[in-house]
Design a protein around this motif. Structure first.
Motif, PDB file in Angstrom:
ATOM      1  N   ALA A 194     -26.047 -56.027  12.885  1.00 38.68           N
ATOM      2  CA  ALA A 194     -25.975 -54.343  13.086  1.00 38.68           C
ATOM      3  C   ALA A 194     -27.119 -53.843  13.293  1.00 38.68           C
ATOM      4  CB  ALA A 194     -24.121 -53.997  12.708  1.00 38.68           C
ATOM      5  N   LEU A 195     -27.585 -53.678  12.261  1.00 37.87           N
ATOM      6  CA  LEU A 195     -28.026 -53.019  11.447  1.00 37.87           C
ATOM      7  C   LEU A 195     -28.936 -53.368  11.039  1.00 37.87           C
ATOM      8  CD1 LEU A 195     -28.512 -48.822  11.168  1.00 37.87           C
ATOM      9  CD2 LEU A 195     -28.113 -50.355   8.794  1.00 37.87           C
ATOM     10  N   THR A 196     -30.445 -53.040  10.628  1.00 38.73           N
ATOM     11  CA  THR A 196     -31.477 -53.208   9.832  1.00 38.73           C
ATOM     12  C   THR A 196     -32.551 -52.577   9.845  1.00 38.73           C
ATOM     13  OG1 THR A 196     -32.734 -55.423   8.991  1.00 38.73           O
ATOM     14  CG2 THR A 196     -32.859 -54.367  11.248  1.00 38.73           C
ATOM     15  N   SER A 197     -33.369 -52.664   8.383  1.00 45.53           N
ATOM     16  CA  SER A 197     -33.915 -50.590   8.076  1.00 45.53           C
ATOM     17  C   SER A 197     -35.311 -51.404   8.002  1.00 45.53           C
ATOM     18  CB  SER A 197     -33.144 -50.231   6.757  1.00 45.53           C
ATOM     19  OG  SER A 197     -33.122 -51.161   6.042  1.00 45.53           O
ATOM     20  N   ILE A 198     -36.228 -50.348   8.586  1.00 49.43           N
ATOM     21  CA  ILE A 198     -37.328 -51.170   8.132  1.00 49.43           C
ATOM     22  C   ILE A 198     -37.925 -49.438   6.788  1.00 49.43           C
ATOM     23  CG2 ILE A 198     -38.219 -50.072  10.660  1.00 49.43           C
ATOM     24  CD1 ILE A 198     -40.458 -51.952  10.021  1.00 49.43           C
ATOM     25  N   PHE A 199     -38.843 -49.661   6.519  1.00 49.24           N
ATOM     26  CA  PHE A 199     -39.456 -48.639   5.467  1.00 49.24           C
ATOM     27  C   PHE A 199     -40.135 -47.716   6.059  1.00 49.24           C
ATOM     28  CE2 PHE A 199     -37.314 -50.852   1.657  1.00 49.24           C
ATOM     29  CZ  PHE A 199     -36.435 -49.823   1.536  1.00 49.24           C
ATOM     30  N   VAL A 200     -40.234 -46.028   6.221  1.00 46.51           N
ATOM     31  CA  VAL A 200     -41.591 -45.668   6.584  1.00 46.51           C
ATOM     32  C   VAL A 200     -42.133 -44.317   5.483  1.00 46.51           C
ATOM     33  CG1 VAL A 200     -40.806 -46.172   9.077  1.00 46.51           C
ATOM     34  CG2 VAL A 200     -39.644 -44.237   7.821  1.00 46.51           C
ATOM     35  N   ASP A 201     -43.243 -43.911   5.546  1.00 50.13           N
ATOM     36  CA  ASP A 201     -43.426 -42.910   4.714  1.00 50.13           C
ATOM     37  C   ASP A 201     -43.044 -41.528   5.594  1.00 50.13           C
ATOM     38  OD1 ASP A 201     -45.310 -45.191   3.477  1.00 50.13           O
ATOM     39  OD2 ASP A 201     -46.796 -45.192   5.294  1.00 50.13           O
ATOM     40  N   TYR A 252     -41.843 -45.050  17.473  1.00 48.91           N
ATOM     41  CA  TYR A 252     -41.354 -46.524  17.542  1.00 48.91           C
ATOM     42  C   TYR A 252     -40.473 -45.535  19.003  1.00 48.91           C
ATOM     43  CZ  TYR A 252     -41.349 -49.746  13.451  1.00 48.91           C
ATOM     44  OH  TYR A 252     -41.974 -50.235  12.418  1.00 48.91           O
ATOM     45  N   THR A 253     -40.537 -44.508  19.342  1.00 46.28           N
ATOM     46  CA  THR A 253     -39.706 -44.192  20.838  1.00 46.28           C
ATOM     47  C   THR A 253     -41.037 -43.663  21.546  1.00 46.28           C
ATOM     48  OG1 THR A 253     -39.469 -41.870  20.126  1.00 46.28           O
ATOM     49  CG2 THR A 253     -37.501 -43.535  19.463  1.00 46.28           C
ATOM     50  N   ASP A 254     -41.495 -43.251  21.501  1.00 47.75           N
ATOM     51  CA  ASP A 254     -43.109 -43.008  22.448  1.00 47.75           C
ATOM     52  C   ASP A 254     -43.642 -44.191  22.619  1.00 47.75           C
ATOM     53  OD1 ASP A 254     -41.849 -40.364  22.247  1.00 47.75           O
ATOM     54  OD2 ASP A 254     -42.861 -39.286  21.139  1.00 47.75           O
ATOM     55  N   VAL A 255     -43.962 -44.647  22.081  1.00 48.98           N
ATOM     56  CA  VAL A 255     -44.840 -45.987  21.788  1.00 48.98           C
ATOM     57  C   VAL A 255     -44.285 -47.409  21.950  1.00 48.98           C
ATOM     58  CG1 VAL A 255     -47.053 -46.908  20.440  1.00 48.98           C
ATOM     59  CG2 VAL A 255     -46.633 -44.260  20.154  1.00 48.98           C
ATOM     60  N   LEU A 256     -43.364 -47.334  21.370  1.00 46.96           N
ATOM     61  CA  LEU A 256     -43.045 -48.891  21.302  1.00 46.96           C
ATOM     62  C   LEU A 256     -42.086 -49.055  22.459  1.00 46.96           C
ATOM     63  CD1 LEU A 256     -42.935 -50.602  17.553  1.00 46.96           C
ATOM     64  CD2 LEU A 256     -44.258 -50.600  19.007  1.00 46.96           C
ATOM     65  N   GLY A 257     -41.249 -47.941  22.363  1.00 47.15           N
ATOM     66  CA  GLY A 257     -40.490 -47.434  23.820  1.00 47.15           C
ATOM     67  C   GLY A 257     -39.429 -47.983  23.494  1.00 47.15           C
ATOM     68  N   PHE A 258     -38.370 -47.771  22.274  1.00 47.16           N
ATOM     69  CA  PHE A 258     -37.571 -47.663  21.706  1.00 47.16           C
ATOM     70  C   PHE A 258     -36.481 -46.502  21.852  1.00 47.16           C
ATOM     71  CE2 PHE A 258     -39.492 -50.842  19.066  1.00 47.16           C
ATOM     72  CZ  PHE A 258     -38.265 -52.065  18.878  1.00 47.16           C
ATOM     73  N   ARG A 259     -35.515 -46.276  21.711  1.00 49.68           N
ATOM     74  CA  ARG A 259     -34.287 -45.127  22.392  1.00 49.68           C
ATOM     75  C   ARG A 259     -33.389 -44.989  20.845  1.00 49.68           C
ATOM     76  NH1 ARG A 259     -31.903 -46.884  27.506  1.00 49.68           N
ATOM     77  NH2 ARG A 259     -34.096 -46.875  28.609  1.00 49.68           N
ATOM     78  N   THR A 260     -33.550 -43.104  20.670  1.00 55.33           N
ATOM     79  CA  THR A 260     -32.943 -43.399  19.487  1.00 55.33           C
ATOM     80  C   THR A 260     -31.943 -43.474  19.660  1.00 55.33           C
ATOM     81  OG1 THR A 260     -34.370 -40.765  18.789  1.00 55.33           O
ATOM     82  CG2 THR A 260     -32.742 -41.038  18.228  1.00 55.33           C
ATOM     83  N   ARG A 261     -30.607 -43.484  18.369  1.00 49.28           N
ATOM     84  CA  ARG A 261     -29.297 -43.513  18.504  1.00 49.28           C
ATOM     85  C   ARG A 261     -28.484 -42.992  17.756  1.00 49.28           C
ATOM     86  NH1 ARG A 261     -25.778 -48.129  17.945  1.00 49.28           N
ATOM     87  NH2 ARG A 261     -26.385 -48.910  20.397  1.00 49.28           N
ATOM     88  N   HIS A 262     -29.156 -42.837  16.477  1.00 53.47           N
ATOM     89  CA  HIS A 262     -28.771 -41.468  15.444  1.00 53.47           C
ATOM     90  C   HIS A 262     -29.383 -40.809  14.796  1.00 53.47           C
ATOM     91  CE1 HIS A 262     -24.336 -43.321  15.999  1.00 53.47           C
ATOM     92  NE2 HIS A 262     -25.183 -44.918  15.706  1.00 53.47           N
ATOM     93  N   THR A 301     -31.718 -44.119  13.597  1.00 56.50           N
ATOM     94  CA  THR A 301     -31.934 -45.293  14.351  1.00 56.50           C
ATOM     95  C   THR A 301     -32.300 -45.496  15.694  1.00 56.50           C
ATOM     96  OG1 THR A 301     -29.454 -45.146  14.833  1.00 56.50           O
ATOM     97  CG2 THR A 301     -29.786 -45.777  11.961  1.00 56.50           C
ATOM     98  N   VAL A 302     -32.717 -46.065  15.612  1.00 53.38           N
ATOM     99  CA  VAL A 302     -33.446 -47.093  17.329  1.00 53.38           C
ATOM    100  C   VAL A 302     -32.511 -48.257  17.959  1.00 53.38           C
ATOM    101  CG1 VAL A 302     -35.856 -44.931  16.852  1.00 53.38           C
ATOM    102  CG2 VAL A 302     -35.301 -47.804  16.541  1.00 53.38           C
ATOM    103  N   VAL A 303     -32.628 -48.101  18.863  1.00 51.59           N
ATOM    104  CA  VAL A 303     -32.234 -49.212  19.867  1.00 51.59           C
ATOM    105  C   VAL A 303     -33.148 -49.757  20.580  1.00 51.59           C
ATOM    106  CG1 VAL A 303     -30.047 -49.113  19.000  1.00 51.59           C
ATOM    107  CG2 VAL A 303     -30.679 -48.549  21.141  1.00 51.59           C
ATOM    108  N   SER A 304     -32.845 -50.143  21.596  1.00 56.46           N
ATOM    109  CA  SER A 304     -33.442 -51.378  21.868  1.00 56.46           C
ATOM    110  C   SER A 304     -33.316 -51.049  23.089  1.00 56.46           C
ATOM    111  CB  SER A 304     -33.677 -53.260  22.207  1.00 56.46           C
ATOM    112  OG  SER A 304     -34.271 -53.570  23.579  1.00 56.46           O
ATOM    113  N   PRO A 305     -33.873 -50.447  24.426  1.00 55.80           N
ATOM    114  CA  PRO A 305     -33.460 -49.870  26.026  1.00 55.80           C
ATOM    115  C   PRO A 305     -32.790 -50.986  26.137  1.00 55.80           C
ATOM    116  CG  PRO A 305     -35.947 -49.690  25.904  1.00 55.80           C
ATOM    117  CD  PRO A 305     -35.705 -50.043  24.598  1.00 55.80           C
TER     118      PRO A 305
END
Length: 137
Positions: A4-11, A20-30, A41-45
């Motif tokens: 349901a959820l996995t994480s990636i560490f970011v600086d 992740y949203t503007d470049v890769l195209g994911f959408r904000t969930r939370h 969190t982001v999800v695939s459109p």
């Protein structure tokens, strides 16, 4: 059982969110404030009700040496499926995304690796369909 959820560490959560949203195209969930950080969190459109990717703050002392070792060895931290790797590579390269590995045929799939600008390498993969000769690719 399902993921349901996995994480990636970011600086930087905000910079990661933009990438992740503007470049890769994911959408904000939370996007929920939690002190100085966020439950972000982001999800695939293509699967808006599917697994979420948590953009986790990289503040824990174990994160930096772990991620540095992965990047040094060229090991991606996450993998995202794409339908057309050549088209996705061209689109992202046109947006200035840096690839550490260009599209490469590995037999059963095509792969490329990009720098997410947030401390991680991400692998993109396009799976090949099995040939009609009993499963060979």
């Amino acid at each position: 059982m399902k993921i349901a959820l996995t994480s990636i560490f970011v600086d930087d959560q905000r910079a990661a969110h933009a990438f992740y949203t503007d470049v890769l195209g994911f959408r904000t969930r939370h996007d929920i404030p939690l002190g100085e950080d966020f439950w972000l969190t982001v999800v695939s459109p293509e699967a808006p009700d599917g697994p979420e990717l948590l953009l986790e703050p990289a503040g824990h002392p174990a994160v930096k040496p772990y991620r540095d070792a992965l990047v040094e060895d060229g090991i991606p931290l996450a993998q995202f499926n794409v339908d057309d790797l050549a088209a996705e590579h061209a689109r992202l390269a046109g947006l200035g995304v840096q690839f550490t590995q260009p599209p490469t045929d590995i037999g059963t799939a095509l792969v490329a690796v990009l720098d997410d600008t947030c401390g991680n390498l991400i692998q993109l993969i396009e799976m090949k369909a099995p040939a009609d000769d009993g499963g060979a690719y």
